[in-house]
Design an enzyme around this catalytic site. Structure first.
Site, PDB file in Angstrom:
ATOM      1  N   ARG A 155       8.261  17.906   8.739  1.00  0.00           N
ATOM      2  CA  ARG A 155       9.284  17.162   7.988  1.00  0.00           C
ATOM      3  C   ARG A 155      10.212  18.099   7.209  1.00  0.00           C
ATOM      4  O   ARG A 155      11.178  17.644   6.585  1.00  0.00           O
ATOM      5  CB  ARG A 155       8.624  16.190   7.033  1.00  0.00           C
ATOM      6  CG  ARG A 155       7.491  15.376   7.665  1.00  0.00           C
ATOM      7  CD  ARG A 155       6.546  14.860   6.622  1.00  0.00           C
ATOM      8  NE  ARG A 155       5.317  14.316   7.172  1.00  0.00           N
ATOM      9  CZ  ARG A 155       4.238  15.039   7.474  1.00  0.00           C
ATOM     10  NH1 ARG A 155       4.249  16.353   7.279  1.00  0.00           N
ATOM     11  NH2 ARG A 155       3.163  14.460   7.963  1.00  0.00           N
ATOM     12  N   LYS A 213      10.749   2.014   8.827  1.00  0.00           N
ATOM     13  CA  LYS A 213       9.792   1.909   7.721  1.00  0.00           C
ATOM     14  C   LYS A 213      10.279   2.652   6.484  1.00  0.00           C
ATOM     15  O   LYS A 213      10.258   2.115   5.379  1.00  0.00           O
ATOM     16  CB  LYS A 213       8.424   2.416   8.176  1.00  0.00           C
ATOM     17  CG  LYS A 213       7.313   2.133   7.192  1.00  0.00           C
ATOM     18  CD  LYS A 213       7.178   3.246   6.181  1.00  0.00           C
ATOM     19  CE  LYS A 213       6.135   2.887   5.145  1.00  0.00           C
ATOM     20  NZ  LYS A 213       6.007   3.958   4.127  1.00  0.00           N
ATOM     21  N   PRO A 256       8.614  -3.379   4.203  1.00  0.00           N
ATOM     22  CA  PRO A 256       8.152  -2.214   4.963  1.00  0.00           C
ATOM     23  C   PRO A 256       6.869  -2.509   5.732  1.00  0.00           C
ATOM     24  O   PRO A 256       5.935  -3.101   5.194  1.00  0.00           O
ATOM     25  CB  PRO A 256       7.899  -1.162   3.876  1.00  0.00           C
ATOM     26  CG  PRO A 256       8.680  -1.627   2.688  1.00  0.00           C
ATOM     27  CD  PRO A 256       8.677  -3.117   2.761  1.00  0.00           C
ATOM     28  N   ASP A 290       3.942  -0.559   7.546  1.00  0.00           N
ATOM     29  CA  ASP A 290       3.232   0.688   7.822  1.00  0.00           C
ATOM     30  C   ASP A 290       1.905   0.344   8.493  1.00  0.00           C
ATOM     31  O   ASP A 290       1.666  -0.795   8.869  1.00  0.00           O
ATOM     32  CB  ASP A 290       3.006   1.466   6.524  1.00  0.00           C
ATOM     33  CG  ASP A 290       1.961   0.778   5.663  1.00  0.00           C
ATOM     34  OD1 ASP A 290       1.958  -0.460   5.636  1.00  0.00           O
ATOM     35  OD2 ASP A 290       1.133   1.466   5.052  1.00  0.00           O
TER      36      ASP A 290
END
Length: 279
Positions: free
Chosen positions: A167, A209, A226, A228
């Site tokens: 990331r 998300k 959201p 998840d």
DNA sequence: CGCCAGGACACCG
DNA sequence: CGGTGTCATGGC
């Protein structure tokens, strides 16, 4: 020091709700909260709270941050009586509120959150704050979340030292883009949900998300919902992949928090009424 | 030690 | 559109 009574407000529930990562327990019922460039110590005894700030400071900042002008009991009352799971979930998390956090902090935090556990997210966030955030006191242990300018001044190698893994480039590129346009994130404060979502999706590392989390927790779009792994688990097991989202139009994000918090935390308890983890 | 985590992305059919 | 493999690394 400030003392007051607040309904539908629980420090531990909010700290464990997965919406904020800089609220840490100093002791049972005693929490340190860092928001923007502010540091607050809060203690809870039932519905009575003490805060280590002035009334003026609380009124000007923390009332809005904790969303204390909203009556959450009306959201809970909207849950159908025959939805046994959500009745349990809302009772279990009835002290959760949707904090009004900084969009920039939420954008970076939820980009780095992907495929990480909540403890691991907290570790990375604190590492970023220590790396380049402004010190909040003289102890050298508490730092504000880095500004776009501070974060964009860091190298890829420095960022990688915060355990960002793959990331890292997402964070690096986002910091560069936002720091180059200081008003970019604020300019979407009043944008329609669809426009705001498209904007957030234009960042590398932001999908459906993460964009939903930034909308819910950073822009206070409380209709964002959201999904998840925990939410998908709940919806699959409890609702047979058919959750009646239309019942909660306008405040689905609040319901989402009850589902997530109960699904993730309550299954650890020996609760025979828990449909997720029947004993 | 192995498994999983508040997923996104490229690629495929 | 929906399904699949890949991407780093800390916690437990």
């Amino acid at each position: 020091m400030l003392t007051m009574t607040i309904p539908n407000f629980d420090l531990k529930q909010i700290a464990d709700s997965g919406q904020c990562f800089r609220m840490t327990a100093l002791a049972p019922n005693r929490y340190q909260i860092i928001a923007r460039d502010r540091l607050l110590i809060a203690e809870q005894d039932g519905d009575t709270f003490t805060f280590d700030c002035s009334q003026d400071e609380f009124d000007r900042f923390w009332t809005n941050y904790f969303d204390l002008n909203t009556d959450y009991s009306t959201y809970i009352a909207a849950i159908p009586e025959d939805d046994a799971f959500l009745q349990l979930a809302a009772a279990y998390g009835n002290g959760i509120r949707i904090l009004r956090q900084d969009p920039w902090e939420m954008l970076i935090t939820f980009i780095l959150s992907q495929r990480k556990s909540i403890p691991a997210i907290k570790t990375s966030v604190e590492a970023l704050c220590r790396l380049c955030g402004t010190p909040l006191d003289s102890t050298g242990t508490r730092f504000a979340f880095p500004t776009p300018e501070q974060l964009s001044a860091c190298t890829m190698q420095e960022l990688q030292g915060c355990s960002l893994g793959y990331r890292t480039r997402y964070i690096f590129n986002t910091a560069a883009r936002v720091s180059a346009q200081p008003n970019l994130l604020d300019s979407y404060k009043n944008a329609p949900n669809a426009l705001l979502q498209d904007f957030l999706l234009s960042f590398q590392g932001v999908g459906s998300k993460v964009s939903s989390c930034v909308m819910l927790f950073g822009y206070h779009r409380i209709n964002a919902f959201p999904l998840d792994v925990w939410m998908n688990r709940v919806i699959s097991i409890v609702y047979g992949d058919a959750f009646p989202l239309e019942l909660y139009d306008g405040f689905a994000g609040v319901i989402q928090q009850y589902m997530f918090y109960y699904g993730r935390n309550a299954e650890l308890l020996p609760n025979q009424n828990n449909p997720i983890n029947p004993v």
